[in-house]
Design a protein around this motif. Sequence first.
Motif, PDB file in Angstrom:
ATOM      1  N   CYS A  26      10.581 -66.196 -36.007  1.00  0.00           N
ATOM      2  CA  CYS A  26      11.234 -66.258 -37.322  1.00  0.00           C
ATOM      3  C   CYS A  26      10.247 -66.257 -38.486  1.00  0.00           C
ATOM      4  O   CYS A  26      10.649 -66.087 -39.630  1.00  0.00           O
ATOM      5  CB  CYS A  26      12.142 -67.484 -37.401  1.00  0.00           C
ATOM      6  SG  CYS A  26      11.254 -69.055 -37.482  1.00  0.00           S
ATOM      7  N   GLY A  27       8.978 -66.467 -38.233  1.00  0.00           N
ATOM      8  CA  GLY A  27       7.970 -66.451 -39.287  1.00  0.00           C
ATOM      9  C   GLY A  27       7.813 -67.767 -40.036  1.00  0.00           C
ATOM     10  O   GLY A  27       7.068 -67.833 -41.012  1.00  0.00           O
ATOM     11  N   ALA A  28       8.499 -68.824 -39.584  1.00  0.00           N
ATOM     12  CA  ALA A  28       8.382 -70.129 -40.242  1.00  0.00           C
ATOM     13  C   ALA A  28       6.959 -70.660 -40.085  1.00  0.00           C
ATOM     14  O   ALA A  28       6.317 -70.477 -39.055  1.00  0.00           O
ATOM     15  CB  ALA A  28       9.380 -71.114 -39.630  1.00  0.00           C
TER      16      ALA A  28
ATOM     17  N   PRO B 147       1.118 -69.104 -32.780  1.00  0.00           N
ATOM     18  CA  PRO B 147       1.073 -69.966 -33.964  1.00  0.00           C
ATOM     19  C   PRO B 147      -0.200 -70.797 -34.096  1.00  0.00           C
ATOM     20  O   PRO B 147      -0.575 -71.177 -35.205  1.00  0.00           O
ATOM     21  CB  PRO B 147       2.278 -70.887 -33.791  1.00  0.00           C
ATOM     22  CG  PRO B 147       3.134 -70.268 -32.769  1.00  0.00           C
ATOM     23  CD  PRO B 147       2.301 -69.352 -31.965  1.00  0.00           C
ATOM     24  N   MET B 148      -0.868 -71.059 -33.002  1.00  0.00           N
ATOM     25  CA  MET B 148      -2.114 -71.819 -33.074  1.00  0.00           C
ATOM     26  C   MET B 148      -3.145 -71.082 -33.930  1.00  0.00           C
ATOM     27  O   MET B 148      -3.969 -71.691 -34.596  1.00  0.00           O
ATOM     28  CB  MET B 148      -2.659 -72.062 -31.672  1.00  0.00           C
ATOM     29  CG  MET B 148      -3.924 -72.854 -31.630  1.00  0.00           C
ATOM     30  SD  MET B 148      -4.379 -73.113 -29.908  1.00  0.00           S
ATOM     31  CE  MET B 148      -5.696 -74.242 -30.079  1.00  0.00           C
ATOM     32  N   PHE B 149      -3.090 -69.750 -33.915  1.00  0.00           N
ATOM     33  CA  PHE B 149      -4.046 -68.938 -34.652  1.00  0.00           C
ATOM     34  C   PHE B 149      -3.468 -68.398 -35.963  1.00  0.00           C
ATOM     35  O   PHE B 149      -4.195 -68.222 -36.931  1.00  0.00           O
ATOM     36  CB  PHE B 149      -4.529 -67.782 -33.777  1.00  0.00           C
ATOM     37  CG  PHE B 149      -5.070 -68.246 -32.457  1.00  0.00           C
ATOM     38  CD1 PHE B 149      -6.276 -68.919 -32.381  1.00  0.00           C
ATOM     39  CD2 PHE B 149      -4.358 -68.051 -31.285  1.00  0.00           C
ATOM     40  CE1 PHE B 149      -6.764 -69.374 -31.170  1.00  0.00           C
ATOM     41  CE2 PHE B 149      -4.841 -68.499 -30.068  1.00  0.00           C
ATOM     42  CZ  PHE B 149      -6.049 -69.163 -30.012  1.00  0.00           C
ATOM     43  N   THR B 150      -2.150 -68.128 -35.977  1.00  0.00           N
ATOM     44  CA  THR B 150      -1.535 -67.548 -37.178  1.00  0.00           C
ATOM     45  C   THR B 150      -0.907 -68.594 -38.084  1.00  0.00           C
ATOM     46  O   THR B 150      -0.761 -68.362 -39.276  1.00  0.00           O
ATOM     47  CB  THR B 150      -0.441 -66.541 -36.784  1.00  0.00           C
ATOM     48  OG1 THR B 150       0.620 -67.237 -36.111  1.00  0.00           O
ATOM     49  CG2 THR B 150      -0.998 -65.430 -35.908  1.00  0.00           C
ATOM     50  N   GLY B 151      -0.482 -69.734 -37.505  1.00  0.00           N
ATOM     51  CA  GLY B 151       0.194 -70.763 -38.288  1.00  0.00           C
ATOM     52  C   GLY B 151       1.658 -70.466 -38.524  1.00  0.00           C
ATOM     53  O   GLY B 151       2.337 -71.189 -39.238  1.00  0.00           O
TER      54      GLY B 151
ATOM     55  N   CYS C  45       9.438 -73.995 -32.075  1.00  0.00           N
ATOM     56  CA  CYS C  45       9.975 -73.844 -33.425  1.00  0.00           C
ATOM     57  C   CYS C  45      11.451 -74.251 -33.465  1.00  0.00           C
ATOM     58  O   CYS C  45      12.145 -74.216 -32.451  1.00  0.00           O
ATOM     59  CB  CYS C  45       9.826 -72.388 -33.864  1.00  0.00           C
ATOM     60  SG  CYS C  45      10.358 -72.094 -35.567  1.00  0.00           S
ATOM     61  N   GLU C  46      11.922 -74.583 -34.667  1.00  0.00           N
ATOM     62  CA  GLU C  46      13.322 -74.969 -34.861  1.00  0.00           C
ATOM     63  C   GLU C  46      14.274 -73.809 -34.596  1.00  0.00           C
ATOM     64  O   GLU C  46      15.455 -74.011 -34.318  1.00  0.00           O
ATOM     65  CB  GLU C  46      13.522 -75.505 -36.274  1.00  0.00           C
ATOM     66  CG  GLU C  46      12.800 -76.812 -36.507  1.00  0.00           C
ATOM     67  CD  GLU C  46      12.892 -77.274 -37.959  1.00  0.00           C
ATOM     68  OE1 GLU C  46      13.546 -76.589 -38.775  1.00  0.00           O
ATOM     69  OE2 GLU C  46      12.302 -78.319 -38.266  1.00  0.00           O
ATOM     70  N   CYS C  47      13.791 -72.567 -34.681  1.00  0.00           N
ATOM     71  CA  CYS C  47      14.646 -71.405 -34.463  1.00  0.00           C
ATOM     72  C   CYS C  47      14.983 -71.196 -32.983  1.00  0.00           C
ATOM     73  O   CYS C  47      15.821 -70.371 -32.644  1.00  0.00           O
ATOM     74  CB  CYS C  47      14.000 -70.146 -35.023  1.00  0.00           C
ATOM     75  SG  CYS C  47      12.590 -69.529 -34.076  1.00  0.00           S
ATOM     76  N   GLY C  48      14.313 -71.958 -32.115  1.00  0.00           N
ATOM     77  CA  GLY C  48      14.558 -71.815 -30.675  1.00  0.00           C
ATOM     78  C   GLY C  48      13.389 -71.215 -29.902  1.00  0.00           C
ATOM     79  O   GLY C  48      13.372 -71.244 -28.680  1.00  0.00           O
ATOM     80  N   TRP C  49      12.410 -70.646 -30.634  1.00  0.00           N
ATOM     81  CA  TRP C  49      11.250 -70.099 -29.935  1.00  0.00           C
ATOM     82  C   TRP C  49      10.473 -71.235 -29.315  1.00  0.00           C
ATOM     83  O   TRP C  49      10.240 -72.273 -29.930  1.00  0.00           O
ATOM     84  CB  TRP C  49      10.350 -69.318 -30.910  1.00  0.00           C
ATOM     85  CG  TRP C  49       9.154 -68.728 -30.223  1.00  0.00           C
ATOM     86  CD1 TRP C  49       9.104 -67.571 -29.526  1.00  0.00           C
ATOM     87  CD2 TRP C  49       7.835 -69.296 -30.171  1.00  0.00           C
ATOM     88  NE1 TRP C  49       7.846 -67.361 -29.040  1.00  0.00           N
ATOM     89  CE2 TRP C  49       7.050 -68.421 -29.414  1.00  0.00           C
ATOM     90  CE3 TRP C  49       7.270 -70.449 -30.672  1.00  0.00           C
ATOM     91  CZ2 TRP C  49       5.708 -68.653 -29.164  1.00  0.00           C
ATOM     92  CZ3 TRP C  49       5.929 -70.674 -30.414  1.00  0.00           C
ATOM     93  CH2 TRP C  49       5.162 -69.786 -29.674  1.00  0.00           C
ATOM     94  N   MET C  50      10.099 -71.066 -28.039  1.00  0.00           N
ATOM     95  CA  MET C  50       9.345 -72.100 -27.332  1.00  0.00           C
ATOM     96  C   MET C  50       8.035 -71.515 -26.831  1.00  0.00           C
ATOM     97  O   MET C  50       8.003 -70.398 -26.332  1.00  0.00           O
ATOM     98  CB  MET C  50      10.157 -72.660 -26.174  1.00  0.00           C
ATOM     99  CG  MET C  50      11.403 -73.395 -26.631  1.00  0.00           C
ATOM    100  SD  MET C  50      12.381 -74.014 -25.265  1.00  0.00           S
ATOM    101  CE  MET C  50      11.292 -75.245 -24.603  1.00  0.00           C
TER     102      MET C  50
END
Length: 115
Positions: A90-92, A81-85, A106-111
């Motif tokens: 989940c793609g949030a 996410p640092m590079f993709t945002g 992320c709120e979906c549980g991904w850490m």
Amino acid sequence: MPKIPQCDRCLLYSHNPHLVCVAHPAGPQGDSCLDFRLDPNAEPAELWEPQGANYYNGELIVQPRQRWTSEEQLELLDWHPMFTGKCPQCGASFDRDWSARVHWDCECGWMDDTV
């Protein structure tokens, strides 16, 4: 006989195994020499870089051992996410507050377990 790295490039260097130089036959005292004169005919020192090290301002710096290979580091650009945002699970979208963010959970549980 004590010798400093500059001795080999000094005009006063004797190139003799028994004498270091004309001004200091037994070698200079300390880490520097006030009598150093650069020899214009001296061969430049070869800057050999072993794998995992680089020269910075004339000093060889050994790089810390990386836990990621070069391929893994490049792959990180595609999904982190640092590079993709975006969350890779989940793609949030994340807020674009790059400089303040330390964790990318992320709120979906991904850490983010990369740090």
